[in-house]
Write a protein that holds these residues in place. Structure first.
Motif, PDB file in Angstrom:
ATOM      1  N   LEU A 139      17.476  17.553  15.607  1.00  0.00           N
ATOM      2  CA  LEU A 139      17.199  17.746  14.188  1.00  0.00           C
ATOM      3  C   LEU A 139      15.685  17.656  14.033  1.00  0.00           C
ATOM      4  N   ASN A 140      15.016  18.812  14.078  1.00  0.00           N
ATOM      5  CA  ASN A 140      13.563  18.860  13.996  1.00  0.00           C
ATOM      6  C   ASN A 140      13.146  18.887  12.531  1.00  0.00           C
ATOM      7  N   LYS A 141      12.280  17.951  12.140  1.00  0.00           N
ATOM      8  CA  LYS A 141      12.033  17.673  10.722  1.00  0.00           C
ATOM      9  C   LYS A 141      10.589  17.971  10.311  1.00  0.00           C
ATOM     10  N   ASN A 142      10.430  18.531   9.113  1.00  0.00           N
ATOM     11  CA  ASN A 142       9.124  18.849   8.548  1.00  0.00           C
ATOM     12  C   ASN A 142       9.127  18.463   7.082  1.00  0.00           C
ATOM     13  N   PHE A 143       7.982  17.973   6.583  1.00  0.00           N
ATOM     14  CA  PHE A 143       7.873  17.581   5.171  1.00  0.00           C
ATOM     15  C   PHE A 143       6.705  18.331   4.544  1.00  0.00           C
ATOM     16  N   ILE A 144       6.922  18.855   3.330  1.00  0.00           N
ATOM     17  CA  ILE A 144       5.884  19.572   2.590  1.00  0.00           C
ATOM     18  C   ILE A 144       5.633  18.850   1.274  1.00  0.00           C
ATOM     19  N   LEU A 145       4.389  18.447   1.044  1.00  0.00           N
ATOM     20  CA  LEU A 145       3.976  17.878  -0.237  1.00  0.00           C
ATOM     21  C   LEU A 145       3.143  18.916  -0.970  1.00  0.00           C
ATOM     22  N   VAL A 146       3.458  19.164  -2.249  1.00  0.00           N
ATOM     23  CA  VAL A 146       2.735  20.168  -3.035  1.00  0.00           C
ATOM     24  C   VAL A 146       2.278  19.523  -4.345  1.00  0.00           C
ATOM     25  N   THR A 147       0.964  19.430  -4.542  1.00  0.00           N
ATOM     26  CA  THR A 147       0.427  18.836  -5.768  1.00  0.00           C
ATOM     27  C   THR A 147      -1.004  19.310  -5.978  1.00  0.00           C
ATOM     28  N   ASP A 148      -1.440  19.379  -7.253  1.00  0.00           N
ATOM     29  CA  ASP A 148      -2.824  19.744  -7.540  1.00  0.00           C
ATOM     30  C   ASP A 148      -3.633  18.541  -8.026  1.00  0.00           C
ATOM     31  N   GLU A 149      -3.092  17.342  -7.843  1.00  0.00           N
ATOM     32  CA  GLU A 149      -3.779  16.118  -8.246  1.00  0.00           C
ATOM     33  C   GLU A 149      -4.000  15.221  -7.032  1.00  0.00           C
ATOM     34  N   ASP A 150      -4.993  14.331  -7.155  1.00  0.00           N
ATOM     35  CA  ASP A 150      -5.100  13.298  -6.141  1.00  0.00           C
ATOM     36  C   ASP A 150      -4.004  12.264  -6.395  1.00  0.00           C
ATOM     37  N   ARG A 151      -4.008  11.209  -5.641  1.00  0.00           N
ATOM     38  CA  ARG A 151      -2.927  10.240  -5.747  1.00  0.00           C
ATOM     39  C   ARG A 151      -3.171   9.271  -6.895  1.00  0.00           C
ATOM     40  N   ASP A 152      -2.186   9.174  -7.821  1.00  0.00           N
ATOM     41  CA  ASP A 152      -2.156   8.098  -8.811  1.00  0.00           C
ATOM     42  C   ASP A 152      -1.311   6.979  -8.214  1.00  0.00           C
ATOM     43  N   VAL A 153      -1.875   5.787  -8.114  1.00  0.00           N
ATOM     44  CA  VAL A 153      -1.209   4.701  -7.396  1.00  0.00           C
ATOM     45  C   VAL A 153      -0.141   4.068  -8.281  1.00  0.00           C
ATOM     46  N   LEU A 154       1.088   4.526  -8.092  1.00  0.00           N
ATOM     47  CA  LEU A 154       2.217   3.941  -8.810  1.00  0.00           C
ATOM     48  C   LEU A 154       2.963   2.954  -7.914  1.00  0.00           C
ATOM     49  N   ASN A 155       3.173   3.349  -6.660  1.00  0.00           N
ATOM     50  CA  ASN A 155       3.819   2.457  -5.697  1.00  0.00           C
ATOM     51  C   ASN A 155       2.717   1.879  -4.803  1.00  0.00           C
ATOM     52  N   PRO A 156       2.415   0.600  -4.922  1.00  0.00           N
ATOM     53  CA  PRO A 156       1.280   0.037  -4.186  1.00  0.00           C
ATOM     54  C   PRO A 156       1.545  -0.217  -2.711  1.00  0.00           C
ATOM     55  N   PHE A 157       2.805  -0.123  -2.260  1.00  0.00           N
ATOM     56  CA  PHE A 157       3.140  -0.423  -0.865  1.00  0.00           C
ATOM     57  C   PHE A 157       2.487  -1.745  -0.443  1.00  0.00           C
ATOM     58  N   THR A 158       2.814  -2.770  -1.153  1.00  0.00           N
ATOM     59  CA  THR A 158       2.164  -4.068  -1.012  1.00  0.00           C
ATOM     60  C   THR A 158       2.171  -4.557   0.431  1.00  0.00           C
ATOM     61  N   GLY A 159       1.003  -4.978   0.879  1.00  0.00           N
ATOM     62  CA  GLY A 159       0.938  -5.645   2.174  1.00  0.00           C
ATOM     63  C   GLY A 159       0.350  -4.824   3.292  1.00  0.00           C
ATOM     64  N   SER A 160       0.000  -3.560   3.057  1.00  0.00           N
ATOM     65  CA  SER A 160      -0.592  -2.774   4.135  1.00  0.00           C
ATOM     66  C   SER A 160      -1.453  -1.676   3.547  1.00  0.00           C
ATOM     67  N   ASN A 161      -2.208  -1.014   4.419  1.00  0.00           N
ATOM     68  CA  ASN A 161      -2.965   0.151   4.002  1.00  0.00           C
ATOM     69  C   ASN A 161      -1.972   1.252   3.626  1.00  0.00           C
ATOM     70  N   PRO A 162      -2.006   1.753   2.391  1.00  0.00           N
ATOM     71  CA  PRO A 162      -0.992   2.733   1.970  1.00  0.00           C
ATOM     72  C   PRO A 162      -0.937   3.982   2.845  1.00  0.00           C
ATOM     73  N   ALA A 163      -2.099   4.509   3.237  1.00  0.00           N
ATOM     74  CA  ALA A 163      -2.100   5.709   4.082  1.00  0.00           C
ATOM     75  C   ALA A 163      -1.454   5.415   5.431  1.00  0.00           C
TER      76      ALA A 163
END
Length: 634
Positions: free
Chosen positions: A174-198
């Protein structure tokens, strides 16, 4: 539960979702989610594309591009004879729209559903899953959350062309690919607490087996030396740490009032690979695209934010050194209107073809994915002998004779290529003792050597023992060895086929041959490696599939009509048939039961190999030879 109406995501109780992942909807059915920790056990080749689409009012063009161009062409190409996938699944998600019901409104994310592409067409089984909205004003858009949420929203069963399909039970891969499509930078809604988000997002992608592509608002440019081409995408081919590491300085020169003036500027030891339109080609063929590799300069020399704000610093790190790519919204919007009307046929076709070609190759390719003529493939023959087809399927043939590993009369613009191997039986198994390669008028033969005290390389160039070997048929050749009994000969095909090669590896008396290339170099080849596109083990007629590998071996014994590549003749030669070991399977079982090397010892020795089939082959070779050092042959 209706997939279109309800997003189901695992809560923190699900094993596949970290406790740090804060998106916890009220409606959760953990049992229906895909289990990333279980390997697929079916027999079908499957591809999965997940798309997270910004649903704000400015995204009409990008949504039309996905519906009209990207999705139809991806499903058509992945089902085609070039790639031959049995199932191509799509899962669609939306984020960032005002007034759209979501399970967790604070994160602005929803899943529209999953479906399957219909083979032989460019249609989806359920096209409604791509009905993104775009009529409302924009909400805050958190692309990081959309990626992680989309990954963890994958159901274990998808309603496809034949009914409900259990992904792990149906698929062998099962070969997997993800596509993100947006014309904005990231608005931080989910902070992913405890690590570098990227870092968190990169880990989610890599640990779950996805390659990410982003269609975002970046301005892209090219050096002035590159004319008549529009940059449309970028692959960042260096690790994150290299962003701030200079390799020295270099001269940057401009001509001012007739005089050249130069200054020292920082130099960097890495590449950016640009995908560009190729509209100045001699046929002016819309849909052509090409690549341009920019090296030695700061990575952001030729790209900067559009209107997105921090798009580069938010999204470039997610695809860096991953084989993923980032694509610019700007040339897309210049070529396609919000209603889907084509404004620039050449440019939209070039963008679409580049996007589809790159993405499909990302999905399909697992090794040597840098060839310029996808689909890229890698295959080899060696050891006991284990034969890996162009589709990474493994089989064995234990006869003794000269065999056609690969041949193609049209290779390298008619130079042609023939590769023959010579096998030898030892008790109940056999191995490859010689390989001979012909390209054009040149022949290279390499032989293994079990004498550990013999420091010589055993090879012949045009039948001359240890003839000059810096070049072969116009291609550079290098030899590497650290010990007498392990050598590597590499034929670099880069001058004709970029990033492609042939490797002959010697380990004691064992010879292994590996090919790494693309469709233009090896797409028409025939022999024991099978059909390039399907991997089917075909007879010489090119039609009959031979699944009896003894019969296949006899079929590809070297015939009198084929060139004699080895410097001396050995029995058997056609019409004398290949010699077969006596009762190889029964004798093997008995001998393996008497082994002094245990299965556990063999498995431990081979545990460093990543490919499960390579580990299996390695274990068997160790048990057959009673030599734990056979790991060195892989």
């Amino acid at each position: 539960m209706n997939m279109k109406a309800t997003l189901f995501l695992a809560a923190t109780a699900a094993a596949s979702v970290s406790a740090e992942f804060a998106f916890i909807p009220d409606v959760v059915d953990v049992a229906t989610l895909y289990d990333y920790n279980t390997a697929p056990s079916g027999s079908k080749r499957c591809a999965l594309v997940s798309i997270a689409m910004d649903e704000s009012g400015s995204m009409k063009t990008e949504q039309e591009f996905m519906r009209q161009f990207a999705i139809p062409r991806m499903t058509q190409l992945l089902h085609s004879s070039e790639y031959q996938y049995d199932h191509v699944f799509f899962c669609m998600h939306g984020f960032g729209a005002l007034g759209v019901p979501t399970v967790a409104p604070e994160y602005g994310f929803r899943t529209l559903g999953c479906t399957e592409g219909v083979p032989g067409t460019n249609a989806l089984k359920d096209p409604q899953v791509a009905d993104w909205v775009n009529e409302s004003g924009g909400f805050q858009e958190d692309g990081y959350n959309a990626i992680v949420a989309g990954i963890n929203a994958l159901p274990g069963t998808i309603v496809g062309n034949t009914g409900s399909i259990d992904l792990n039970a149906e698929c062998s891969v099962l070969n997997k690919n993800f596509i993100l499509v947006t014309d904005e930078d990231r608005d931080v809604l989910n902070p992913f607490t405890g690590s570098n988000p990227a870092d968190y997002v990169r880990n989610e992608l890599s640990s779950k087996g996805y390659i990410l592509n982003e269609v975002v608002d970046l301005n892209m440019d090219l050096p002035t030396t590159v004319t008549d081409e529009t940059p449309i995408g970028l692959r960042v081919n260096y690790p994150l740490s290299a962003m701030t590491t200079q390799s020295g300085t270099k001269k940057s020169c401009l001509t001012f009032m007739g005089q050249e003036q130069c200054i020292d500027v920082p130099a960097y030891d890495y590449d950016n690979e640009w995908f560009t339109t190729n509209l100045h080609n001699e046929n002016n063929h819309g849909g052509d695209w090409t690549t341009y590799v920019q090296n030695g300069e700061s990575p952001d020399t030729y790209y900067q934010d559009g209107y997105g704000g921090n798009t580069d610093t938010d999204y470039i790190p997610l695809i860096q050194d991953t084989r993923g790519a980032v694509w610019s919204i700007r040339p897309l919007r210049a070529a396609l209107s919000e209603t889907g009307q084509v404004l620039d046929q050449g440019q939209i076709e070039a963008f679409a073809e580049a996007f589809i070609d790159i993405k499909v190759n990302e999905i399909d390719c697992t090794t040597n994915c840098d060839c310029r003529a996808p689909p890229c493939r890698e295959t080899e023959l060696g050891g006991d002998p284990h034969i890996t087809t162009w589709r990474n399927e493994h089989y064995e043939y234990h006869g003794q004779c000269d065999l056609v590993m690969l041949k193609d009369a049209e290779f390298a613009d008619g130079l042609g290529i023939d590769v023959h191997v010579r096998t030898k039986i030892v008790r109940f198994w056999s191995y490859i003792k010689n390989v001979a390669i012909r390209i054009g008028n040149d022949i290279l033969e390499v032989e293994g050597n079990g004498d550990l005290s013999d420091g010589e390389a055993h090879f012949w160039v045009n039948y001359e023992y240890q003839g000059e070997l810096t070049e072969f048929a116009g291609f550079p050749v290098t030899e590497e060895h650290s010990v007498n009994y392990k050598r590597i000969f590499k034929i670099d095909l880069n001058s004709k086929y970029e990033n492609e090669f042939i490797i002959v590896q010697i380990y004691k008396e064992f010879v292994r041959v590996r090919f790494s290339g693309g469709s233009k170099s090896f797409g028409k080849s025939v022999g024991l490696l099978g059909d390039y596109y399907s991997g089917k083990t075909l007879a010489r007629d090119g039609q009959t599939v031979l699944n009896d590998f003894v019969e296949l071996g006899h079929e590809w014994q070297v015939l009198p009509s084929e060139p004699k590549l080895f410097h001396e003749m050995e029995r058997p030669q056609f019409p004398e048939k290949c010699m077969e070991p006596e009762d190889p399977r029964g004798e093997r079982r008995r001998r393996l039961e008497e082994s002094s090397v245990s299965m556990e010892q063999a498995e431990q020795a081979c545990s460093t190999l990543k490919d499960p089939m390579a580990r299996k082959d390695c274990v068997y070779d160790i048990l057959a030879t009673q030599d734990l050092d056979m790991i060195g042959a892989f």
